[in-house]
Design a protein around this motif. Sequence first.
Motif, PDB file in Angstrom:
ATOM      1  N   MET A   1       0.940  -1.210   0.121  1.00  0.00           N
ATOM      2  CA  MET A   1       0.187   0.012   0.109  1.00  0.00           C
ATOM      3  C   MET A   1       0.795   1.146  -0.020  1.00  0.00           C
ATOM      4  SD  MET A   1      -2.909   1.306   2.807  1.00  0.00           S
ATOM      5  CE  MET A   1      -3.403  -0.430   3.074  1.00  0.00           C
ATOM      6  N   ASN A   2       0.641   2.079  -0.923  1.00  0.00           N
ATOM      7  CA  ASN A   2       1.438   3.455  -1.036  1.00  0.00           C
ATOM      8  C   ASN A   2       0.811   4.445  -0.249  1.00  0.00           C
ATOM      9  OD1 ASN A   2       3.275   5.496  -1.733  1.00  0.00           O
ATOM     10  ND2 ASN A   2       3.403   4.716  -3.850  1.00  0.00           N
ATOM     11  N   THR A   3       1.125   4.906   0.726  1.00  0.00           N
ATOM     12  CA  THR A   3       0.516   6.059   1.422  1.00  0.00           C
ATOM     13  C   THR A   3       0.617   7.463   0.785  1.00  0.00           C
ATOM     14  OG1 THR A   3       2.536   6.253   2.918  1.00  0.00           O
ATOM     15  CG2 THR A   3       0.755   4.917   3.729  1.00  0.00           C
ATOM     16  N   ASP A   4       1.807   7.712  -0.081  1.00  0.00           N
ATOM     17  CA  ASP A   4       1.931   8.761  -0.620  1.00  0.00           C
ATOM     18  C   ASP A   4       0.526   9.073  -1.886  1.00  0.00           C
ATOM     19  OD1 ASP A   4       4.019   9.523   0.408  1.00  0.00           O
ATOM     20  OD2 ASP A   4       5.427   8.931  -1.079  1.00  0.00           O
ATOM     21  N   ASP A   5       0.259   8.026  -2.270  1.00  0.00           N
ATOM     22  CA  ASP A   5      -0.942   8.030  -3.259  1.00  0.00           C
ATOM     23  C   ASP A   5      -2.144   8.328  -2.649  1.00  0.00           C
ATOM     24  OD1 ASP A   5       0.754   7.538  -5.527  1.00  0.00           O
ATOM     25  OD2 ASP A   5       0.167   5.556  -5.627  1.00  0.00           O
ATOM     26  N   GLN A   6      -2.269   7.902  -1.528  1.00  0.00           N
ATOM     27  CA  GLN A   6      -3.740   8.016  -0.625  1.00  0.00           C
ATOM     28  C   GLN A   6      -3.570   9.471  -0.114  1.00  0.00           C
ATOM     29  OE1 GLN A   6      -3.361   5.023   2.373  1.00  0.00           O
ATOM     30  NE2 GLN A   6      -4.582   3.572   1.191  1.00  0.00           N
ATOM     31  N   LEU A   7      -2.460   9.868   0.265  1.00  0.00           N
ATOM     32  CA  LEU A   7      -2.312  11.368   0.711  1.00  0.00           C
ATOM     33  C   LEU A   7      -2.752  12.234  -0.167  1.00  0.00           C
ATOM     34  CD1 LEU A   7      -1.573  13.025   3.188  1.00  0.00           C
ATOM     35  CD2 LEU A   7       0.848  12.823   2.433  1.00  0.00           C
ATOM     36  N   GLN A   8      -2.263  11.995  -1.532  1.00  0.00           N
ATOM     37  CA  GLN A   8      -2.554  12.903  -2.742  1.00  0.00           C
ATOM     38  C   GLN A   8      -4.042  12.693  -2.763  1.00  0.00           C
ATOM     39  OE1 GLN A   8      -0.094  11.638  -5.821  1.00  0.00           O
ATOM     40  NE2 GLN A   8       1.570  13.122  -5.702  1.00  0.00           N
ATOM     41  N   LYS A   9      -4.504  11.674  -2.882  1.00  0.00           N
ATOM     42  CA  LYS A   9      -6.085  11.518  -3.326  1.00  0.00           C
ATOM     43  C   LYS A   9      -6.800  12.362  -2.445  1.00  0.00           C
ATOM     44  CE  LYS A   9      -5.992   7.008  -5.562  1.00  0.00           C
ATOM     45  NZ  LYS A   9      -6.323   5.481  -5.184  1.00  0.00           N
ATOM     46  N   LEU A  10      -6.523  12.114  -1.247  1.00  0.00           N
ATOM     47  CA  LEU A  10      -7.055  13.223  -0.156  1.00  0.00           C
ATOM     48  C   LEU A  10      -6.994  14.791   0.104  1.00  0.00           C
ATOM     49  CD1 LEU A  10      -6.818  10.796   3.012  1.00  0.00           C
ATOM     50  CD2 LEU A  10      -8.744  11.128   1.831  1.00  0.00           C
ATOM     51  N   LEU A  11      -5.516  15.092  -0.195  1.00  0.00           N
ATOM     52  CA  LEU A  11      -5.199  16.407  -0.094  1.00  0.00           C
ATOM     53  C   LEU A  11      -5.401  17.354  -1.263  1.00  0.00           C
ATOM     54  CD1 LEU A  11      -1.794  16.531   2.010  1.00  0.00           C
ATOM     55  CD2 LEU A  11      -4.109  17.252   2.518  1.00  0.00           C
ATOM     56  N   LEU A  12      -5.319  16.677  -2.338  1.00  0.00           N
ATOM     57  CA  LEU A  12      -5.637  17.393  -3.816  1.00  0.00           C
ATOM     58  C   LEU A  12      -6.825  17.981  -3.873  1.00  0.00           C
ATOM     59  CD1 LEU A  12      -4.110  18.179  -6.432  1.00  0.00           C
ATOM     60  CD2 LEU A  12      -5.423  16.010  -7.643  1.00  0.00           C
ATOM     61  N   PRO A  13      -8.041  17.238  -3.689  1.00  0.00           N
ATOM     62  CA  PRO A  13      -9.408  17.870  -3.703  1.00  0.00           C
ATOM     63  C   PRO A  13      -9.542  19.012  -2.443  1.00  0.00           C
ATOM     64  CG  PRO A  13      -9.589  15.512  -3.724  1.00  0.00           C
ATOM     65  CD  PRO A  13      -8.226  15.794  -3.409  1.00  0.00           C
ATOM     66  N   LEU A  14      -8.870  18.847  -1.632  1.00  0.00           N
ATOM     67  CA  LEU A  14      -8.874  19.960  -0.599  1.00  0.00           C
ATOM     68  C   LEU A  14      -8.358  21.068  -0.889  1.00  0.00           C
ATOM     69  CD1 LEU A  14      -8.565  17.739   2.827  1.00  0.00           C
ATOM     70  CD2 LEU A  14     -10.610  18.740   1.973  1.00  0.00           C
ATOM     71  N   VAL A  15      -7.117  20.891  -1.470  1.00  0.00           N
ATOM     72  CA  VAL A  15      -6.377  22.046  -1.825  1.00  0.00           C
ATOM     73  C   VAL A  15      -7.200  22.745  -2.832  1.00  0.00           C
ATOM     74  CG1 VAL A  15      -4.221  22.681  -2.915  1.00  0.00           C
ATOM     75  CG2 VAL A  15      -4.017  21.259  -1.107  1.00  0.00           C
ATOM     76  N   LEU A  16      -7.632  22.074  -3.936  1.00  0.00           N
ATOM     77  CA  LEU A  16      -8.459  22.590  -5.060  1.00  0.00           C
ATOM     78  C   LEU A  16      -9.671  23.397  -4.504  1.00  0.00           C
ATOM     79  CD1 LEU A  16      -8.081  19.868  -7.638  1.00  0.00           C
ATOM     80  CD2 LEU A  16      -6.972  22.069  -7.635  1.00  0.00           C
ATOM     81  N   ALA A  17     -10.195  22.778  -3.643  1.00  0.00           N
ATOM     82  CA  ALA A  17     -11.427  23.651  -3.018  1.00  0.00           C
ATOM     83  C   ALA A  17     -11.080  24.722  -2.451  1.00  0.00           C
ATOM     84  CB  ALA A  17     -12.110  22.569  -2.151  1.00  0.00           C
ATOM     85  N   ALA A  18     -10.052  24.666  -1.744  1.00  0.00           N
ATOM     86  CA  ALA A  18      -9.492  25.825  -0.979  1.00  0.00           C
ATOM     87  C   ALA A  18      -9.264  27.038  -1.900  1.00  0.00           C
ATOM     88  CB  ALA A  18      -8.642  25.401  -0.003  1.00  0.00           C
ATOM     89  N   ALA A  19      -8.608  26.582  -2.881  1.00  0.00           N
ATOM     90  CA  ALA A  19      -8.172  27.644  -3.947  1.00  0.00           C
ATOM     91  C   ALA A  19      -9.339  28.204  -4.394  1.00  0.00           C
ATOM     92  CB  ALA A  19      -7.294  26.820  -5.194  1.00  0.00           C
ATOM     93  N   LEU A  20     -10.290  27.517  -4.839  1.00  0.00           N
ATOM     94  CA  LEU A  20     -11.539  27.968  -5.674  1.00  0.00           C
ATOM     95  C   LEU A  20     -12.307  29.029  -4.598  1.00  0.00           C
ATOM     96  CD1 LEU A  20     -13.491  27.690  -7.744  1.00  0.00           C
ATOM     97  CD2 LEU A  20     -14.573  25.917  -6.482  1.00  0.00           C
ATOM     98  N   PHE A  21     -12.321  28.635  -3.337  1.00  0.00           N
ATOM     99  CA  PHE A  21     -13.118  29.522  -2.382  1.00  0.00           C
ATOM    100  C   PHE A  21     -12.403  30.705  -2.366  1.00  0.00           C
ATOM    101  CE2 PHE A  21     -15.015  25.671  -0.239  1.00  0.00           C
ATOM    102  CZ  PHE A  21     -16.379  25.976  -0.727  1.00  0.00           C
ATOM    103  N   ALA A  22     -10.899  30.898  -2.141  1.00  0.00           N
ATOM    104  CA  ALA A  22     -10.180  31.762  -2.005  1.00  0.00           C
ATOM    105  C   ALA A  22     -10.287  32.742  -3.376  1.00  0.00           C
ATOM    106  CB  ALA A  22      -8.755  31.527  -1.934  1.00  0.00           C
ATOM    107  N   ALA A  23     -10.373  32.120  -4.689  1.00  0.00           N
ATOM    108  CA  ALA A  23     -10.685  32.924  -5.803  1.00  0.00           C
ATOM    109  C   ALA A  23     -12.002  33.394  -5.832  1.00  0.00           C
ATOM    110  CB  ALA A  23     -10.469  31.793  -6.966  1.00  0.00           C
ATOM    111  N   VAL A  24     -13.212  32.993  -5.305  1.00  0.00           N
ATOM    112  CA  VAL A  24     -14.299  33.484  -5.181  1.00  0.00           C
ATOM    113  C   VAL A  24     -14.663  34.487  -4.078  1.00  0.00           C
ATOM    114  CG1 VAL A  24     -16.755  32.548  -5.174  1.00  0.00           C
ATOM    115  CG2 VAL A  24     -15.205  31.516  -6.277  1.00  0.00           C
TER     116      VAL A  24
END
Length: 61
Positions: A1-24
Amino acid sequence: MNTDDQLQKLLLPLVLAAALFAAVAPVARTVPPLSLSGASAALAHWREAYEAAAPMLQQGN
Protein backbone atom coordinates in the motif's frame (compact mmCIF):
# COMPACT_ATOMS: atom_id res chain seq x y z
CA MET A 1 0.00 0.00 0.00
CA ASN A 2 1.42 3.35 -1.02
CA THR A 3 0.56 6.04 1.52
CA ASP A 4 1.81 8.85 -0.73
CA ASP A 5 -0.89 8.04 -3.30
CA GLN A 6 -3.56 7.96 -0.62
CA LEU A 7 -2.32 11.28 0.76
CA GLN A 8 -2.48 12.82 -2.70
CA LYS A 9 -6.01 11.51 -3.24
CA LEU A 10 -7.11 13.18 0.00
CA LEU A 11 -5.18 16.43 -0.15
CA LEU A 12 -5.57 17.34 -3.82
CA PRO A 13 -9.36 17.87 -3.67
CA LEU A 14 -8.99 19.85 -0.45
CA VAL A 15 -6.33 22.09 -1.96
CA LEU A 16 -8.41 22.63 -5.10
CA ALA A 17 -11.50 23.48 -3.04
CA ALA A 18 -9.50 25.92 -0.90
CA ALA A 19 -8.11 27.59 -4.04
CA LEU A 20 -11.61 27.86 -5.50
CA PHE A 21 -13.00 29.44 -2.34
CA ALA A 22 -10.05 31.86 -2.18
CA ALA A 23 -10.64 32.89 -5.78
CA VAL A 24 -14.38 33.39 -5.28
CA ALA A 25 -14.18 35.19 -1.92
CA PRO A 26 -13.44 38.70 -3.30
CA VAL A 27 -16.29 38.41 -5.79
CA ALA A 28 -18.70 37.14 -3.13
CA ARG A 29 -18.14 40.29 -1.05
CA THR A 30 -19.29 42.55 -3.89
CA VAL A 31 -22.47 40.63 -4.73
CA PRO A 32 -25.47 41.90 -2.76
CA PRO A 33 -27.44 39.28 -0.86
CA LEU A 34 -30.56 37.91 -2.48
CA SER A 35 -33.71 39.44 -1.06
CA LEU A 36 -36.68 37.22 -0.33
CA SER A 37 -39.06 39.53 -2.17
CA GLY A 38 -36.89 39.36 -5.28
CA ALA A 39 -36.67 35.59 -5.04
CA SER A 40 -40.42 35.21 -4.59
CA ALA A 41 -41.07 37.54 -7.54
CA ALA A 42 -38.71 35.51 -9.71
CA LEU A 43 -40.41 32.31 -8.63
CA ALA A 44 -43.82 33.78 -9.49
CA HIS A 45 -42.57 34.71 -12.98
CA TRP A 46 -41.20 31.21 -13.51
CA ARG A 47 -44.50 29.70 -12.37
CA GLU A 48 -46.46 31.89 -14.78
CA ALA A 49 -44.14 31.01 -17.65
CA TYR A 50 -44.42 27.30 -16.85
CA GLU A 51 -48.21 27.46 -16.71
CA ALA A 52 -48.28 29.29 -20.05
CA ALA A 53 -45.97 26.70 -21.62
CA ALA A 54 -47.69 23.66 -20.10
CA PRO A 55 -49.84 22.85 -23.18
CA MET A 56 -46.75 22.91 -25.42
CA LEU A 57 -44.78 20.80 -22.97
CA GLN A 58 -47.53 18.19 -22.88
CA GLN A 59 -47.47 17.90 -26.69
CA GLY A 60 -43.76 17.22 -26.72
CA ASN A 61 -41.28 18.43 -29.30
